[in-house]
Enzyme design. Structure first.
Site, PDB file in Angstrom:
ATOM      1  N   PRO A 160      -1.406  -1.727 -11.529  1.00 23.43           N
ATOM      2  CA  PRO A 160       0.112  -2.040 -13.021  1.00 23.43           C
ATOM      3  C   PRO A 160       1.320  -2.700 -12.691  1.00 23.43           C
ATOM      4  O   PRO A 160       2.052  -3.107 -11.273  1.00 23.43           O
ATOM      5  CB  PRO A 160      -0.296  -0.525 -13.127  1.00 23.43           C
ATOM      6  CG  PRO A 160       0.000   0.284 -12.366  1.00 23.43           C
ATOM      7  CD  PRO A 160      -0.631  -0.495 -11.320  1.00 23.43           C
ATOM      8  N   GLN A 166      -1.919   3.519 -18.559  1.00 21.85           N
ATOM      9  CA  GLN A 166      -0.218   3.660 -17.854  1.00 21.85           C
ATOM     10  C   GLN A 166       0.886   4.072 -18.518  1.00 21.85           C
ATOM     11  O   GLN A 166       1.566   3.420 -19.604  1.00 21.85           O
ATOM     12  CB  GLN A 166       0.496   2.866 -16.661  1.00 21.85           C
ATOM     13  CG  GLN A 166       1.240   3.700 -15.784  1.00 21.85           C
ATOM     14  CD  GLN A 166       1.829   2.700 -14.507  1.00 21.85           C
ATOM     15  OE1 GLN A 166       2.207   1.870 -15.065  1.00 21.85           O
ATOM     16  NE2 GLN A 166       1.199   3.191 -13.948  1.00 21.85           N
ATOM     17  N   CYS A 222       8.564   3.412 -10.916  1.00 19.89           N
ATOM     18  CA  CYS A 222       9.108   1.844 -11.781  1.00 19.89           C
ATOM     19  C   CYS A 222      10.440   2.164 -10.710  1.00 19.89           C
ATOM     20  O   CYS A 222      11.395   3.303 -10.920  1.00 19.89           O
ATOM     21  CB  CYS A 222       9.629   1.941 -12.493  1.00 19.89           C
ATOM     22  SG  CYS A 222       9.737   0.519 -13.476  1.00 19.89           S
ATOM     23  N   ARG A 275       0.939  -7.173  -5.366  1.00 19.71           N
ATOM     24  CA  ARG A 275       1.038  -8.932  -5.647  1.00 19.71           C
ATOM     25  C   ARG A 275       0.103  -9.321  -4.041  1.00 19.71           C
ATOM     26  O   ARG A 275      -0.333 -10.663  -4.951  1.00 19.71           O
ATOM     27  CB  ARG A 275       2.295  -8.393  -4.735  1.00 19.71           C
ATOM     28  CG  ARG A 275       3.119  -7.830  -5.299  1.00 19.71           C
ATOM     29  CD  ARG A 275       4.432  -7.700  -5.124  1.00 19.71           C
ATOM     30  NE  ARG A 275       4.400  -6.738  -4.013  1.00 19.71           N
ATOM     31  CZ  ARG A 275       5.047  -6.987  -2.986  1.00 19.71           C
ATOM     32  NH1 ARG A 275       5.669  -8.017  -2.501  1.00 19.71           N
ATOM     33  NH2 ARG A 275       5.058  -5.868  -1.980  1.00 19.71           N
TER      34      ARG A 275
HETATM   35  C1  LIG Z   1       6.458  -7.398 -11.102  1.00 24.98           C
HETATM   36  C2  LIG Z   1       5.891  -5.997 -10.612  1.00 24.98           C
HETATM   37  C3  LIG Z   1       5.326  -5.224 -12.089  1.00 24.98           C
HETATM   38  C4  LIG Z   1       5.358  -4.168 -11.433  1.00 24.98           C
HETATM   39  N1  LIG Z   1       5.298  -3.212 -12.572  1.00 24.98           N
HETATM   40  C5  LIG Z   1       4.465  -2.201 -12.639  1.00 24.98           C
HETATM   41  C6  LIG Z   1       3.805  -0.910 -13.328  1.00 24.98           C
HETATM   42  O1  LIG Z   1       4.162  -2.025 -15.137  1.00 24.98           O
HETATM   43  N2  LIG Z   1       3.696   0.327 -13.110  1.00 24.98           N
HETATM   44  C7  LIG Z   1       3.589   0.493 -12.258  1.00 24.98           C
HETATM   45  O2  LIG Z   1       3.217   2.091 -11.904  1.00 24.98           O
HETATM   46  N3  LIG Z   1       3.770  -0.031 -10.702  1.00 24.98           N
HETATM   47  C8  LIG Z   1       4.118  -1.399 -11.130  1.00 24.98           C
HETATM   48  N4  LIG Z   1       4.314  -2.399  -9.919  1.00 24.98           N
HETATM   49  C9  LIG Z   1       4.311  -1.623  -8.615  1.00 24.98           C
HETATM   50  C10 LIG Z   1       2.778  -2.103  -8.408  1.00 24.98           C
HETATM   51  O3  LIG Z   1       1.947  -1.440  -8.678  1.00 24.98           O
HETATM   52  C11 LIG Z   1       2.859  -1.524  -6.657  1.00 24.98           C
HETATM   53  O4  LIG Z   1       2.651  -0.448  -6.469  1.00 24.98           O
HETATM   54  C12 LIG Z   1       3.253  -2.471  -6.187  1.00 24.98           C
HETATM   55  O5  LIG Z   1       4.080  -4.161  -6.081  1.00 24.98           O
HETATM   56  C13 LIG Z   1       3.526  -2.487  -4.547  1.00 24.98           C
HETATM   57  O6  LIG Z   1       1.895  -2.334  -4.474  1.00 24.98           O
HETATM   58  P1  LIG Z   1       1.899  -4.309  -3.255  1.00 24.98           P
HETATM   59  O7  LIG Z   1       2.527  -4.371  -2.157  1.00 24.98           O
HETATM   60  O8  LIG Z   1       0.023  -4.739  -3.191  1.00 24.98           O
HETATM   61  O9  LIG Z   1       2.339  -4.900  -4.132  1.00 24.98           O
HETATM   62  C14 LIG Z   1       4.851  -3.572 -10.178  1.00 24.98           C
HETATM   63  C15 LIG Z   1       5.166  -4.555  -9.553  1.00 24.98           C
HETATM   64  C16 LIG Z   1       5.515  -5.827  -8.997  1.00 24.98           C
HETATM   65  C17 LIG Z   1       5.557  -7.004  -8.423  1.00 24.98           C
END
Ligand SMILES: Cc1cc2nc3c(=O)[nH]c(=O)nc-3n(C[C@H](O)[C@H](O)[C@H](O)COP(=O)(O)O)c2cc1C
Length: 346
Positions: A28, A89, A119, A246
């Site tokens: 998400p 969520q 978050c 990401r």
């Molecule tokens: C711009 C942005 C928005 C995010 N929004 C949410 C969210 O709405 N809910 C959530 O559980 N995590 C959110 N996250 C965290 C991501 O779901 C994820 O846990 C985090 O980016 C780490 O994973 P990655 O390294 O694969 O990006 C967000 C991350 C980013 C960068």
């Protein structure tokens, strides 16, 4: 010169080396992963489920339209058109109100309700939502128990997503226990604390400790940008399932490449072509300003990945209207592409 894209042969496509692929989920991402992004990435393939951006639960029960705005897929059994499940969520700190929202969204058709305990945003944390709750495992337990009770007589199940802690990992096992005993059926762990933000590395070794201590499946999350990262994360964490954020935005073909074991990376043209499909679909009911903002935002995320798109990003960054952006992206998408066959026909 013709703008017709050329396809390269996938000569280095080999049989999968990882014998049993676990589930792969799209993370998400608030303000980024909307229904259009979920749709496109699920069409490209390799995804087992997606999660919506969070619905913030603050003081009163939200109206139906707010639920639908977060997850238009509720009207299609909470699935994208390719049949990929979309989990809903919620984020908040009031157990009763969260439970009321959980039961309402289950009534609207959600099959999985997910609770956000990760978050890091200041505004969200100030109102006691997200990662700040990791300092109070008792409250997490109350929230999870209340939501799980609310879903008892529905077809929906409860999941959660957390970080390793707020400032440090001192309470990580208490939080795991609170979530498990509260009745969540699985848990995504973003392998960093809140204060670590998004700074590499993600501590995949912590996922192994949590997995060993847990009676519910732990889904690994954090810093998976390539097939190599995916394998390494699975090896270190021992987690079968992974969630990609990401990295999957930077390369929308990544989940599919992992599942099909395609080492070859997309070209800039492959990325432009995917972005164009998303933007053209959005064009139907969004103003030019939105398209421009989303185009720049997604390209900015692609720039952080392993495919060099700096020149394209710089060109789009200065665009003042969406028509110019579309022209630049169309020109880019006309160049050499590896994955034409993975995109839906438009
Ligand atoms: C711009 C942005 C928005 C995010 N929004 C949410 C969210 O709405 N809910 C959530 O559980 N995590 C959110 N996250 C965290 C991501 O779901 C994820 O846990 C985090 O980016 C780490 O994973 P990655 O390294 O694969 O990006 C967000 C991350 C980013 C960068």
């Amino acid at each position: 010169m013709s703008n017709a894209p050329t396809a390269l042969s996938l000569s280095n496509t080999t049989e999968p080396t990882v014998s049993s692929k676990g589930r792969i989920a799209l993370a998400p991402m608030e303000g980024v992963v909307d229904a259009g992004v979920r749709q496109l990435i699920s069409e490209i393939g390799g995804l087992d489920f997606c999660v919506t951006e969070f619905m913030r639960v603050t003081t009163e029960l939200q109206p139906r339209r707010s639920f639908m705005k977060v997850c238009p897929e509720l009207v299609t059994q909470s699935k994208t058109s390719t049949g990929t499940p979309v989990h809903y969520q919620l984020l908040g700190s009031d157990p009763e109100l969260l439970a009321a929202h959980a039961s309402k969204v289950a009534w609207y058709g959600a099959e999985v309700v997910d609770l956000n305990f990760g978050c890091p945003a200041k505004t969200v944390n100030r109102h006691k939502g997200g990662a700040v709750l990791l300092q109070t495992p008792e409250l997490i337990h109350e929230i999870v128990s209340a939501c799980s009770e609310a879903l008892k007589d529905t077809n929906a199940r409860l999941t959660a997503k957390m970080r390793l802690g707020y400032e440090d990992t001192a309470l990580v096992f208490d939080n795991l226990k609170a979530i498990e005993e509260g009745g969540a059926t699985e848990l995504v762990v973003h392998a960093r604390t809140k204060v670590e933000g998004y700074k590499p590395p993600a501590h995949w070794e912590w996922l192994a400790k949590l997995r060993e201590a847990s009676s519910i499946p732990i889904i690994a999350n954090g810093e998976i940008w390539s097939l190599g990262d995916y394998d390494k994360c699975r090896e270190i964490s021992g987690c079968v399932d992974s969630m990609l954020g990401r990295g999957l935005l930077a390369d929308p073909y990544l989940a599919r490449r992992i599942v099909d074991n395609i080492e070859i990376k997309p070209t800039e043209a492959d990325l432009s072509a995917a972005l164009l499909i998303y933007l053209r679909r959005m064009q139907m009911d969004h103003p030019s300003k939105f398209l421009l903002a989303r185009g720049k935002q997604w390209l900015g995320m692609m720039k952080k990945g392993l495919v060099p798109v700096d020149t394209l990003f710089d060109a789009v960054k200065t665009c003042q209207n969406s028509d110019t952006m579309f022209e630049i992206l169309e020109q880019s998408a006309g160049k050499e592409r590896h994955f034409i066959h993975l995109l839906p026909n438009e």
